[in-house]
Write a protein that holds these residues in place. Structure first.
Motif: not given
Length: 205
Positions: A28-34, A148-149, A189-200, A154-160
């Motif tokens: 849930s929440g922001y996705k890539i491109g939001d 964010l870019q 350039k385009e971000v290659k790895v756009k999402e990874t698993k947050a560890i914490g 507006g500010l676009i989500v590019e990586y999470i």
């Protein structure tokens, strides 16, 4: 035997539904491109901070972090290093503490002020009072990171996700996800790895 098989099938179905619900919650929440909403949060120097305050910024490295989580503590020096490297290039760090201080007293505003002073944070350390911002982002861990870019729209989500691939040991890092994302954006350039698993640690509500 039929009852046993039926019971197993029902259990499997319940598990599948639960797993789907957990998956939905985690995403849930922001996705890539939001497009990200503006924020207005109190920093440890008692000033309200918004994205709009950074007129010359090209984007932001937003990290949801805290004082108490061992993973967050392990990343503090790396977060400071990210700000020192990328703030001059237009991508400053914005750190936000999403934890409820009533649940986790070590994450009180006073404790945040002390931590920022002890570590010499070079970036704003903000309190998510009322815990209204982190759900919009969809953050579930400390630390949980967003690149964010800034665009005309507006500010676009590019990586999470995670900062890198070694939460505990900076010497073992092989993949620098946040750095790679910002470097790509700086190079147009385009971000290659756009999402990874947050560890914490889980965010304390």
């Amino acid at each position: 035997m039929k009852r046993l098989i039926k019971g197993i099938a029902v259990t499997a179905l319940v598990f599948a539904i639960s797993a789907f619900a957990i998956s939905k919650e985690e995403h849930s929440g922001y996705k890539i491109g939001d497009v990200v909403d503006e924020i207005s949060l109190m920093s440890t120097d008692k000033k309200l901070v918004s994205f709009a305050d950074f007129e010359d910024a090209k984007g932001f490295i937003v990290t949801f972090t805290c004082n108490t989580c061992p993973f967050a503590i392990a990343y503090e020096d790396r977060i400071i290093a990210l700000d020192k490297k990328y703030a001059p290039k237009g991508y400053p760090v914005i750190a936000i503490n999403p934890n409820n201080p009533n649940t986790k007293p070590g994450d009180s505003f006073e404790a945040m002020q002390q931590r920022a002073k002890e570590k010499g944070f070079t970036f704003p350390y903000l309190v998510d009072e009322g815990q209204k911002v982190y759900p919009k982002f969809g953050a579930t861990k400390t630390p949980h990171n967003y690149v964010l870019q800034k665009t005309e729209g507006g500010l676009i989500v590019e990586y999470i996700g995670a900062i890198d691939d070694s939460s505990r040991n900076p010497e073992a890092v092989k993949e620098t996800y946040v750095e790679d994302a910002v470097d790509a954006l700086l190079d147009g350039k385009e971000v290659k790895v756009k999402e990874t698993k947050a560890i914490g640690c889980s965010i304390k509500v």
